[in-house]
Enzyme design. Structure first.
Site, PDB file in Angstrom:
ATOM      1  N   ASP A  33       0.841  -1.179   0.000  1.00 11.67           N
ATOM      2  CA  ASP A  33       0.000   0.000   0.000  1.00 11.67           C
ATOM      3  C   ASP A  33       0.887   1.243   0.000  1.00 11.67           C
ATOM      4  O   ASP A  33       2.108   1.146  -0.085  1.00 11.67           O
ATOM      5  CB  ASP A  33      -0.955  -0.002   1.198  1.00 11.67           C
ATOM      6  N   ASP A  68      -1.801  -3.622   6.497  1.00 13.13           N
ATOM      7  CA  ASP A  68      -2.016  -3.501   7.940  1.00 13.13           C
ATOM      8  C   ASP A  68      -3.439  -3.134   8.318  1.00 13.13           C
ATOM      9  O   ASP A  68      -3.735  -2.899   9.486  1.00 13.13           O
ATOM     10  CB  ASP A  68      -1.060  -2.461   8.530  1.00 13.13           C
ATOM     11  N   ASP A  99      28.473 -36.289   8.933  1.00 14.53           N
ATOM     12  CA  ASP A  99      27.372 -35.357   9.204  1.00 14.53           C
ATOM     13  C   ASP A  99      27.771 -34.240  10.156  1.00 14.53           C
ATOM     14  O   ASP A  99      27.071 -33.227  10.244  1.00 14.53           O
ATOM     15  CB  ASP A  99      26.169 -36.113   9.792  1.00 14.53           C
TER      16      ASP A  99
END
Length: 773
Positions: free
Chosen positions: A270, A518, A615
């Site tokens: 906006d 919002d 790992d």
């Protein structure tokens, strides 16, 4: 949220761990206690390590969700207190205002023009009026569109209407983009494991090898190919990303929202508070002739002061003027709605004041006031349009005002315009340029006039493309709208349904669409977006519709968040690409060698130990650095790319492994223990090399890893060399080896480094766009 015990228990109930536990039990039952203890020595540290990492990730998410929980002011025992919505009790009294999410099933005590959006429960598009005399039930999950109310809690949690519905839906798992990618990767690995286990098991049976050993060897290879640490790596990467995002003033509702943010390609936003300061100031009031007019301001002030159907920044700016010392009292209100785009107040003396969007107010009017004279609208409409366009082009937000004696919005007198100033936010142009550098297009979607939207878009640099209004949108089919999106970057005078339609049309392009909003009018578009972003001071319904909440409404904050999201996604993909390719290469070479050697090339316990040690560096990938160029474009899952990567680099590893076999058999003439020890060391070293080289698309020396990753990799390489040098693992069949073996391992691992560097950076050896995700 998951309990600590559940997290701990899950580490030892995964399929891979259960296979190891069953194997350990079988070893124990057949008298092979030594190997059973070795398996347990692998299982326990691995489980504890994954538990610690996931526990930290869970604590991170718990802390974030606490910061975002809905807080409610309630009247309890005559005292006003603030509590979490989860702590509401029957009989609590709460106040409802526009934008508030209804936190429980309530019963209206008093109401003032209360309208509730119940679309989440009923699917109805229009709000329903509620009052203590008529429809007095308010349901959890709905929200207030306009008006206010005092209501009493009558049902909470699972007993509410929403709770009953949610219980039925909880069995349906809504899959996110990130989860779809993980599922696709899981299927890819599962297919590879199935083929491998069946092929190796029956191949060894055909060679008259013991059934149990053949099965255990096949399962060990399958576990070796399985990225067991993937859930942990994902949790660690995402929780680390969440902590970094919080430092950048970005909070998330769920961890995988980080990946969504990283894939953002188009951001819809906006105007007020994002591109502009959001600090609205009344600059002036003019009549239809363009002259300053105090009456226009006084009428607008009284309307703003008395209306209760829509809390907004325009009215706050008007009320701050305090232009009427003794305002009149309200007799009636005609509520604001996004369809009408105006609100009317009738005063006790009979005067009706309407305030709102210019063209909507103009439709109510038959006369236009110029100075002290009322003229026919037809004579002044062209001048009004020209004045409106002129002021809007100067960047003013324009509110029209009309009045009459009576109680209906017909045959009114057009009084004039309120000019409201909302200048561009400092630094917004640079923020837009930064988003552009990140490969993100920005689309402005505003309820303001087309002229005002065009003005701010030109000032901040969104683009000079086409501007579409809500009225023009309604005249376009979905196909026509999709075509218009290629040139339109500004949308003006749109209502909530039109905002959502724009987002849906943009999503049809296949790109990842974000929406920043919002207000109440943004809730539907937020729900439709791939990446829903709100701000900390947004109305409740906007925040609850969002997966990401900004602590500061600033495009620069979003740019920072996108970088963190992309860094998190890239580090997750590093683990997947590197681990699956290195594991595939090692497992494939062991599978092939098992058919030609008179013994198993590596014992099951050795394979599992190799998998565990390799790992360890992978865990540090979550904190690894990411090259600048990998942050400049959105990243996406590509199963085809991962599959190509796995096969291409896996085969390079297999070639070097098989070379070691051939040299051992044809030249070194060592024992099977020496071969296993040498191969164990070489496999572990090459997996570490793969991590350090394939973590970047650059040459490895041109991209430094994180300190943690480098140090753990160094430790693992030292362990790998100590095994054949000292025989520290001779008890598990990995003795020390002779000098020729050590030199062979050194030569092959060095050549392997050069080989994957060459394959990675030379386009002639590979199609990089097909191998890198």
């Amino acid at each position: 949220m998951k309990s600590t015990f559940r997290i701990f228990l899950r580490q030892f109930t995964s399929p891979a761990i259960l296979i190891l536990l069953v194997s350990a039990i079988i070893y124990g039952l057949v008298g092979n206690v030594h190997d059973a203890l070795i398996l347990l020595a692998i299982i326990v540290p691995s489980g504890l390590l994954t538990f610690i990492q996931e526990f930290r990730a869970e604590n991170t998410l718990r802390a974030l969700q606490k910061r975002l929980e809905l807080r409610i002011e309630v009247v309890r025992d005559g005292q006003v207190i603030e509590i979490s919505a989860l702590d509401l009790e029957l009989g609590d009294v709460i106040h409802i205002n526009p934008g508030d999410v209804i936190p429980a099933d309530l019963e209206v005590i008093t109401s003032e023009n209360l309208s509730i959006d119940e679309s989440v429960l009923t699917g109805e598009a229009f709000p329903k009026r509620k009052s203590e005399k008529g429809d007095y039930e308010l349901f959890m999950g709905t929200y207030a569109v306009s008006g206010s109310s005092t209501a009493k809690v009558v049902r909470v949690g699972a007993k509410t209407k929403y709770g009953v519905m949610e219980a039925g839906l909880s069995k349906v798992d809504i899959e996110t983009t990130f989860e779809r990618g993980i599922r696709g990767f899981g299927l890819l690995v599962a297919r590879a494991i199935l083929v491998l286990v069946v092929f190796v098991f029956f191949g060894n049976i055909a060679l008259d090898r013991p059934t149990f050993n053949s099965l255990l060897f096949s399962l060990a290879l399958a576990i070796g190919l399985t990225p067991q640490m993937l859930p942990v790596i994902i949790s660690v990467c995402l929780s680390a990303g969440a902590r970094h995002l919080a430092d950048e003033k970005v909070l998330i509702r769920r961890l995988d929202a980080i990946e969504d943010l990283g894939t953002l390609e188009i951001l819809c936003t906006d105007k007020t508070g994002t591109l502009t300061t959001g600090e609205l100031v009344v600059s002036g009031a003019i009549d239809a002739g363009g002259n300053a007019n105090l009456r226009v301001l006084e009428l607008a002030y009284e309307n703003a002061l008395l209306q209760e159907s829509s809390a907004n920044f325009v009215d706050l700016a008007l009320v701050k003027t305090g232009v009427v010392a003794t305002p009149r009292k309200k007799a009636k209100e005609i509520d604001f709605s996004f369809e009408r785009r105006c609100v009317s107040i009738q005063l006790e003396d009979g005067e009706l004041i309407s305030k709102g969007a210019f063209r909507e107010i103009l439709t109510f009017c038959t006369l236009v006031r110029v100075g002290n004279e009322l003229r026919a609208k037809e004579l002044e409409i062209e001048n009004l349009e020209q004045l409106y366009r002129e002021k809007a082009a100067q960047g003013f937000k324009i509110i029209a005002v009309a009045s009459k004696e009576g109680d209906t919005e017909i045959e009114m007198n057009f009084e004039g315009f309120i000019l409201i100033e909302d200048p561009a936010k400092k630094g917004v142009t640079e923020s837009l340029k930064e988003l552009s550098r990140l490969g993100i297009d920005v689309v402005l979607i505003s309820g303001d006039s087309a002229e005002s939207a065009r003005h701010i878009s030109e000032v901040v640099g969104i683009g000079s493309g086409e501007c579409l209004t809500g009225k023009e949108l309604d005249g376009l089919s979905d196909t026509e709208l999709s075509k218009s999106l290629s040139s339109a970057r500004v949308f003006a005078e749109v209502d909530p349904i039109q905002k959502a339609r724009i987002v849906t049309a943009l999503k049809a392009s296949g790109k990842s669409i974000g929406f920043l909003g919002d207000g109440i009018n943004d809730a539907l578009a937020l729900k439709n977006a791939d990446v829903s972003i709100s701000v900390d001071d947004a109305v409740d319904v906007a925040k609850s519709s969002s997966s990401i909440v900004l602590l500061e409404k600033d495009l620069a904050v979003i740019a920072d968040g996108v970088r963190v999201g992309r860094r998190t996604f890239e580090n997750t993909m590093k683990y997947i690409r590197i681990t699956i390719s290195a594991s595939f290469g090692n497992v494939l070479s062991m599978a092939i060698a098992s058919f030609f050697l008179p013994f198993l090339p590596m014992l099951p316990t050795q394979i599992l130990l190799l998998n565990f040690l390799s790992d360890l560096p992978a865990i540090a990938i979550s904190s690894d650095k990411v090259d600048r160029e990998d942050l400049e474009r959105p990243a996406h899952w590509s199963m085809r790319g991962i599959g190509h990567f796995m096969v291409f680099f896996g085969l390079i590893s297999t070639i070097f492994d098989l070379t070691l076999f051939l040299l051992s058999i044809a030249w070194l003439e060592g024992s099977k223990g020496e071969l296993r020890s040498s191969w164990f060391a070489a496999s572990l070293i090459t997996e570490v090399i793969a991590i350090l080289v394939l973590r970047t698309k650059r040459a490895s020396w041109a991209s430094q890893p994180s300190r943690t990753l480098f140090l753990i990799s160094l430790v693992v390489v030292v362990i790998a060399w100590l095994i054949p040098l000292t025989g520290i693992l001779a008890q598990v069949g990995l003795p020390s080896v002779s000098t020729p073996y050590l030199l062979t391992v050194f030569a092959l691992t060095t050549l392997y480094w050069f080989a994957i560097e060459a394959a990675k950076v030379r386009p002639k050896l590979m199609r990089r766009e097909a191998l890198w995700v």
